[in-house]
Design an enzyme around this catalytic site. Structure first.
Site, short mmCIF file in Angstrom:
data_model
loop_
_atom_site.label_atom_id
_atom_site.label_comp_id
_atom_site.label_asym_id
_atom_site.label_seq_id
_atom_site.Cartn_x
_atom_site.Cartn_y
_atom_site.Cartn_z
N THR A 126 16.35 -4.21 14.78
CA THR A 126 17.18 -3.06 14.40
C THR A 126 16.79 -1.79 15.17
O THR A 126 17.51 -0.81 15.13
CB THR A 126 17.10 -2.76 12.89
OG1 THR A 126 15.73 -2.45 12.58
CG2 THR A 126 17.57 -3.93 12.06
N GLU B 202 29.67 1.46 2.74
CA GLU B 202 29.49 0.02 2.65
C GLU B 202 29.24 -0.39 1.21
O GLU B 202 28.76 -1.49 0.94
CB GLU B 202 28.40 -0.47 3.59
CG GLU B 202 27.04 0.12 3.40
CD GLU B 202 26.04 -0.52 4.39
OE1 GLU B 202 25.89 0.04 5.46
OE2 GLU B 202 25.46 -1.54 4.06
N HIS C 87 21.59 9.70 12.68
CA HIS C 87 21.48 8.81 11.52
C HIS C 87 20.01 8.68 11.11
O HIS C 87 19.13 8.58 11.97
CB HIS C 87 22.08 7.44 11.83
CG HIS C 87 21.88 6.46 10.72
ND1 HIS C 87 22.24 6.74 9.42
CD2 HIS C 87 21.30 5.22 10.69
CE1 HIS C 87 21.92 5.72 8.66
NE2 HIS C 87 21.34 4.79 9.40
N SER D 167 25.10 -0.18 12.03
CA SER D 167 24.70 -1.49 12.53
C SER D 167 25.92 -2.34 12.80
O SER D 167 26.96 -2.19 12.18
CB SER D 167 23.79 -2.18 11.52
OG SER D 167 22.57 -1.49 11.45
N ARG E 270 12.58 -5.92 13.42
CA ARG E 270 12.34 -5.01 14.55
C ARG E 270 13.53 -4.95 15.52
O ARG E 270 13.65 -4.01 16.30
CB ARG E 270 11.08 -5.43 15.31
CG ARG E 270 9.82 -5.14 14.53
CD ARG E 270 8.57 -5.41 15.33
NE ARG E 270 7.40 -5.05 14.56
CZ ARG E 270 6.91 -3.82 14.50
NH1 ARG E 270 7.49 -2.85 15.17
NH2 ARG E 270 5.85 -3.56 13.78
N ASP F 279 0.85 -1.19 0.00
CA ASP F 279 0.00 0.00 0.00
C ASP F 279 0.90 1.25 0.00
O ASP F 279 1.56 1.53 0.99
CB ASP F 279 -0.88 -0.03 1.26
CG ASP F 279 -1.75 1.22 1.37
OD1 ASP F 279 -1.67 2.10 0.49
OD2 ASP F 279 -2.52 1.30 2.34
N CYS G 56 26.33 1.96 8.55
CA CYS G 56 25.99 3.36 8.25
C CYS G 56 26.84 4.38 9.00
O CYS G 56 26.61 5.57 8.85
CB CYS G 56 24.52 3.60 8.53
SG CYS G 56 23.44 2.63 7.47
#
Lengths: 129, 348
Positions: B201, B80, B234, B296, B199, B28, B112
């Site tokens: 993360t 990266e 970030h 990360s 999740r 959606d 990142c």
């Protein structure tokens, strides 16, 4: 493998370095070993300005193998502010709006890849400003 | 005092709207755009990569700094998406900009936050007195697997910062890093796309590390959120930086100038550095800036900057980030995007 030739051409492809003849001041780009005007063999290195105007262009719709996935793209003749004329790809171009006399600037872009595992080759392309 | 003497950012011309990607995968569009707080993202041209983006940003940084490139003693590129697995991106950059050959270079990788790693090490070299100037760059042509949530945000761009001691546009007052072994997002050797823990993360990774670094930075500096004119974090999507800023005590007004993600996407290593560049574009002498990156794996680098009188002399010497984001856009459909990002299998 194109590594040796590519490395030799880095000064002109990366930094627009040209040679000015010590005898007659003729500027050659790319640099030459013998002056085409006076046959002199002594040169100083100069850096060309990265702005100019588009003198002429064509749109490539059927590219050679290395460029076949980038079509359509434009290749033009640019007259730099120093008066030197170069042939280069025109990057990020709206092909319908390209026109003779447009102001262009040279930018640093990837030119080609030597296959999937070979070196990446960088150099100048023009963008319309 | 050591700080930034020149900065520059670069954004490619190409864009794809989040709703176009959503339609491609039967999601959606309204829910995706609202859920991520993201309208569109930047896409690199077919001839652009981390190296060309770094060169463009570094050219603008040199223009603003007005220094001799030969005086730069180190160049570090954090990304990266380095084009080479073995060959530092900055080897090409220093030859393109006439910086070398008497220069130390390296490629940094830390998801990142590789860009702020590069900035941190460049700053430390100058602070240690090892060299007059050092450059740190964060740039990426971020990867996201087709159909993955990352595909809506993974974008392209970068920013470069030259550190020095004289004619600073922003002083670096404090730094702090916060790191742990947190497997929230990774890419194994030889894999095309990164994987992530969904999740996981969020709270255990992004929020824990940014809040950890942020709080330590505030304690170290004895400053309060209200002391700052600007804050940037970030930006993996539109919502996370707003939420983490709120948790640390910052307001929307403080985050507005650096909150570029709705129109740029997540430039991975270039994310918070590009946000910082957007802030420097509009900052005034005396303004304090609070910045915390996140990578990360996981870690955060925090910086506190104080803008100097020099800023007004250099802001107009190169294109500003929001000008680049708002002008000359070329929108791609999903097919063109898949071609540009090499997501289509071809005969070799």
């Amino acid at each position: 493998m194109i590594t040796a030739r590519y490395a030799r051409e880095i000064p002109q492809r990366y930094r627009l370095e040209a040679s000015r003849c010590a005898q007659c001041a003729t500027v050659s780009f790319p640099p030459r070993l013998v002056c085409p005007t006076c046959k002199g063999r002594t040169f100083s290195t100069i850096t060309l300005q990265n702005e100019g105007k588009l003198l002429s262009y064509t749109v490539v719709r059927v590219g050679s193998d290395k460029f076949s996935k980038e079509t359509p793209f434009a290749v033009g003749i640019i007259e730099l502010k120093d008066g030197i004329r170069i042939t280069t790809q025109i990057a990020d171009a709206n092909l319908e709006k390209l026109a003779h006399g447009q102001t262009v600037r040279l930018v640093f872009r990837k030119i080609q890849e030597d296959g999937k595992a070979g070196i990446l080759c960088y150099g100048y392309k023009a963008i319309v400003v | 005092m050591v700080g930034i003497v020149g900065y520059g950012a670069y954004v490619p011309r190409y864009r794809i709207k989040a709703e176009v990607i959503a339609k491609q995968w039967g999601a959606d569009p309204e829910a995706v755009t609202r859920g991520l707080s993201l309208v569109e993202k930047t896409v690199p041209g077919q001839d652009e990569d981390t190296i060309t983006i770094s060169v463009a940003a570094a050219q603008y940084a040199l223009r603003r700094a007005g220094i001799d490139p030969k005086e730069i003693g180190a160049v570090y590129v954090g990304s990266e998406s380095h084009p080479y697995a073995v060959k530092p991106s900055a080897t090409i950059l220093i030859d393109a900009l006439g910086i070398g050959p008497h220069v130390h270079v390296a490629s940094y990788e830390f998801a990142c936050k590789a860009g702020t790693e590069a900035m941190y090490v460049a700053y430390s070299h100058v602070k240690a007195g090892e060299m007059k100037y050092a450059m740190g760059i964060g740039a990426d042509t971020s990867q996201g697997a087709p159909g993955d949530a990352l595909e809506y945000t993974a974008s392209a761009g970068g920013a470069a910062f030259i550190m020095g001691r004289e004619r600073l546009v922003a002083e670096i007052l404090f730094t702090h890093s916060y790191t742990s072994d947190t497997p929230d997002f990774w890419r194994r050797e030889g894999e095309n796309y990164p994987r992530h823990g969904g999740r996981f993360t969020g709270d255990p990774a992004y929020f824990r590390h940014i809040v950890g670094a942020g709080k330590a930075l505030l304690e170290k500096s004895k400053m309060a959120p209200a002391d700052f004119k600007f804050a940037v974090f970030h930006m993996p999507n539109g919502k996370f930086p707003q939420e983490v800023g709120k948790r640390l005590g910052f307001t929307k007004d403080q985050m507005e100038a650096g909150w570029i993600v709705p129109w740029m996407g997540n430039t991975y290593s270039g994310s918070s550095p590009c946000g910082l560049a957007a802030i420097l574009d509009v900052a005034k002498p005396g303004d304090l800036i609070f910045m915390v990156s996140f990578g990360s794996g996981a870690g955060s680098d925090g910086f506190i900057y104080r803008v100097t009188d020099e800023i007004v002399k250099v802001q107009d010497r190169a294109p500003k980030l929001r000008q680049m984001l708002d002008s000359d856009k070329v929108y791609l459909d999903y097919g063109q995007y898949a071609k540009y990002r090499r997501k289509i299998k071809l005969n070799e």
